[in-house]
Design a protein around this motif. Sequence first.
Motif, PDB file in Angstrom:
ATOM      1  N   LEU A  76       0.748  -1.125   0.046  1.00 60.23           N
ATOM      2  CA  LEU A  76       0.014   0.012  -0.140  1.00 60.23           C
ATOM      3  C   LEU A  76       0.705   1.350   0.052  1.00 60.23           C
ATOM      4  CD1 LEU A  76      -2.986  -1.079   2.759  1.00 60.23           C
ATOM      5  CD2 LEU A  76      -2.765  -0.989   0.075  1.00 60.23           C
ATOM      6  N   VAL A  77       1.816   1.195   0.731  1.00 59.59           N
ATOM      7  CA  VAL A  77       2.592   2.505   0.926  1.00 59.59           C
ATOM      8  C   VAL A  77       3.567   2.636  -0.192  1.00 59.59           C
ATOM      9  CG1 VAL A  77       4.375   3.580   2.237  1.00 59.59           C
ATOM     10  CG2 VAL A  77       2.569   2.340   3.376  1.00 59.59           C
ATOM     11  N   GLY A  78       4.172   1.196  -0.838  1.00 61.35           N
ATOM     12  CA  GLY A  78       4.943   1.301  -1.751  1.00 61.35           C
ATOM     13  C   GLY A  78       4.344   1.863  -3.134  1.00 61.35           C
ATOM     14  N   THR A  79       3.178   1.754  -3.360  1.00 57.31           N
ATOM     15  CA  THR A  79       2.656   2.539  -4.608  1.00 57.31           C
ATOM     16  C   THR A  79       2.629   3.869  -4.497  1.00 57.31           C
ATOM     17  OG1 THR A  79       0.353   2.377  -3.795  1.00 57.31           O
ATOM     18  CG2 THR A  79       0.938   0.366  -5.014  1.00 57.31           C
ATOM     19  N   ARG A  80       2.743   4.439  -3.250  1.00 59.82           N
ATOM     20  CA  ARG A  80       2.798   5.867  -3.325  1.00 59.82           C
ATOM     21  C   ARG A  80       4.254   6.434  -3.136  1.00 59.82           C
ATOM     22  NH1 ARG A  80      -1.801   6.187  -4.816  1.00 59.82           N
ATOM     23  NH2 ARG A  80      -3.626   5.897  -3.495  1.00 59.82           N
ATOM     24  N   LEU A  81       5.275   5.485  -2.851  1.00 62.54           N
ATOM     25  CA  LEU A  81       6.681   5.866  -2.705  1.00 62.54           C
ATOM     26  C   LEU A  81       7.415   5.999  -4.010  1.00 62.54           C
ATOM     27  CD1 LEU A  81       8.009   3.737   0.192  1.00 62.54           C
ATOM     28  CD2 LEU A  81       7.747   6.179   0.257  1.00 62.54           C
ATOM     29  N   TYR A  82       6.696   5.552  -5.079  1.00 61.77           N
ATOM     30  CA  TYR A  82       7.312   5.485  -6.522  1.00 61.77           C
ATOM     31  C   TYR A  82       6.469   6.202  -7.474  1.00 61.77           C
ATOM     32  CZ  TYR A  82      10.703   2.401  -4.002  1.00 61.77           C
ATOM     33  OH  TYR A  82      11.658   2.023  -3.235  1.00 61.77           O
ATOM     34  N   PRO A  83       6.116   7.529  -7.235  1.00 59.26           N
ATOM     35  CA  PRO A  83       5.134   8.215  -8.291  1.00 59.26           C
ATOM     36  C   PRO A  83       5.801   8.328  -9.741  1.00 59.26           C
ATOM     37  CG  PRO A  83       5.953   9.860  -6.691  1.00 59.26           C
ATOM     38  CD  PRO A  83       6.410   8.237  -6.205  1.00 59.26           C
ATOM     39  N   ASP A  84       5.278   8.275 -10.583  1.00 57.81           N
ATOM     40  CA  ASP A  84       5.703   8.547 -12.119  1.00 57.81           C
ATOM     41  C   ASP A  84       6.452   9.927 -12.133  1.00 57.81           C
ATOM     42  OD1 ASP A  84       4.591   6.264 -13.015  1.00 57.81           O
ATOM     43  OD2 ASP A  84       2.697   7.193 -13.756  1.00 57.81           O
ATOM     44  N   SER A  85       6.419  10.842 -11.081  1.00 55.98           N
ATOM     45  CA  SER A  85       6.908  12.336 -11.211  1.00 55.98           C
ATOM     46  C   SER A  85       8.482  11.865 -10.829  1.00 55.98           C
ATOM     47  CB  SER A  85       6.314  13.352 -10.187  1.00 55.98           C
ATOM     48  OG  SER A  85       6.192  12.666  -8.997  1.00 55.98           O
ATOM     49  N   ASP A  86       8.789  10.790  -9.961  1.00 59.71           N
ATOM     50  CA  ASP A  86      10.219  10.681  -9.593  1.00 59.71           C
ATOM     51  C   ASP A  86      11.108   9.943 -10.529  1.00 59.71           C
ATOM     52  OD1 ASP A  86       9.617  12.168  -7.466  1.00 59.71           O
ATOM     53  OD2 ASP A  86       9.393  10.315  -6.117  1.00 59.71           O
ATOM     54  N   LYS A  87      10.480   9.524 -11.741  1.00 52.38           N
ATOM     55  CA  LYS A  87      11.271   8.750 -12.777  1.00 52.38           C
ATOM     56  C   LYS A  87      12.475   9.509 -13.087  1.00 52.38           C
ATOM     57  CE  LYS A  87       7.631   6.094 -15.266  1.00 52.38           C
ATOM     58  NZ  LYS A  87       6.893   5.973 -16.395  1.00 52.38           N
ATOM     59  N   PRO A  88      13.572   8.684 -13.285  1.00 47.02           N
ATOM     60  CA  PRO A  88      13.737   7.297 -13.383  1.00 47.02           C
ATOM     61  C   PRO A  88      14.510   7.260 -12.386  1.00 47.02           C
ATOM     62  CG  PRO A  88      15.221   8.501 -14.765  1.00 47.02           C
ATOM     63  CD  PRO A  88      14.542   9.614 -14.369  1.00 47.02           C
ATOM     64  N   TYR A  89      14.941   8.017 -11.399  1.00 45.53           N
ATOM     65  CA  TYR A  89      15.679   7.679 -10.332  1.00 45.53           C
ATOM     66  C   TYR A  89      15.031   7.197  -8.967  1.00 45.53           C
ATOM     67  CZ  TYR A  89      18.961   9.821 -13.319  1.00 45.53           C
ATOM     68  OH  TYR A  89      19.773  10.003 -14.152  1.00 45.53           O
ATOM     69  N   TYR A  90      13.910   7.637  -8.706  1.00 42.15           N
ATOM     70  CA  TYR A  90      13.014   7.671  -7.607  1.00 42.15           C
ATOM     71  C   TYR A  90      13.569   7.513  -6.215  1.00 42.15           C
ATOM     72  CZ  TYR A  90       9.990   5.190 -11.034  1.00 42.15           C
ATOM     73  OH  TYR A  90       9.348   5.141 -12.377  1.00 42.15           O
ATOM     74  N   VAL A  91      14.313   8.601  -6.093  1.00 42.17           N
ATOM     75  CA  VAL A  91      15.126   9.097  -5.095  1.00 42.17           C
ATOM     76  C   VAL A  91      14.529   9.018  -3.545  1.00 42.17           C
ATOM     77  CG1 VAL A  91      16.620  10.830  -3.673  1.00 42.17           C
ATOM     78  CG2 VAL A  91      16.876  10.466  -6.360  1.00 42.17           C
ATOM     79  N   ARG A  92      13.299   9.461  -3.763  1.00 44.26           N
ATOM     80  CA  ARG A  92      12.413   9.362  -2.342  1.00 44.26           C
ATOM     81  C   ARG A  92      12.115   8.143  -2.037  1.00 44.26           C
ATOM     82  NH1 ARG A  92       6.663  12.354  -2.644  1.00 44.26           N
ATOM     83  NH2 ARG A  92       6.954  11.501  -4.658  1.00 44.26           N
ATOM     84  N   GLY A  93      11.489   7.384  -2.778  1.00 45.68           N
ATOM     85  CA  GLY A  93      11.081   6.010  -2.402  1.00 45.68           C
ATOM     86  C   GLY A  93      12.349   4.992  -1.793  1.00 45.68           C
ATOM     87  N   MET A  94      13.706   5.218  -2.844  1.00 46.20           N
ATOM     88  CA  MET A  94      14.727   4.597  -2.154  1.00 46.20           C
ATOM     89  C   MET A  94      15.159   5.045  -0.762  1.00 46.20           C
ATOM     90  SD  MET A  94      15.278   2.239  -4.667  1.00 46.20           S
ATOM     91  CE  MET A  94      14.891   1.784  -6.118  1.00 46.20           C
TER      92      MET A  94
END
Length: 164
Positions: free
Chosen positions: A75-93
């Motif tokens: 549930l949380v993971g789907t919000r941690l990796y939004p398309d706006s953070d592509k391609p690095y996803y720094v916030r989620g990592m």
Amino acid sequence: MFHAVLGGFGYLFIATAGWLRAGFGWRYVGVYPAASGFFSAITLILTWTINNQDSDSKRGTGVAMLNLVGQFGPLVGTRLYPDSDKPYYVRGMTVCGFFMIFVALLALWLRTLLVRENRSWRYEDENKVAEQEAEGDAKSTNVKTVFAILANLRKFNIAVRPKF
């Protein structure tokens, strides 16, 4: 604890490489410690939770709680990796890395609690043994007698292998 720290290091390495806009090779290197730490930590947490309970009902409750908490990940993971953070996803990592470090701290805390509890049990057991010896319990006296006889037989080089 080591596995959680390893996973946290891997995630933070990937986040740092993404923040620096490093090449994909650097992020790829971070995947190995992240994956090996994350998946081995999950296995150890499941095993530790199940094996440290003294009754079946507590084991079942522990597994149910782990499943409940574990379902928050997707549930949380789907919000941690939004398309706006592509391609690095720094916030989620970064969030995943800090949660892995948090898991390591929780494991350290649990280990400290279990060590303290084991010491108190050992102290209680030593007190019970001391009380039994003070009372002159026949069982403990017989054990002492057997060990004294074995010690005397060993003095005379008689091979004795007791089976207890």
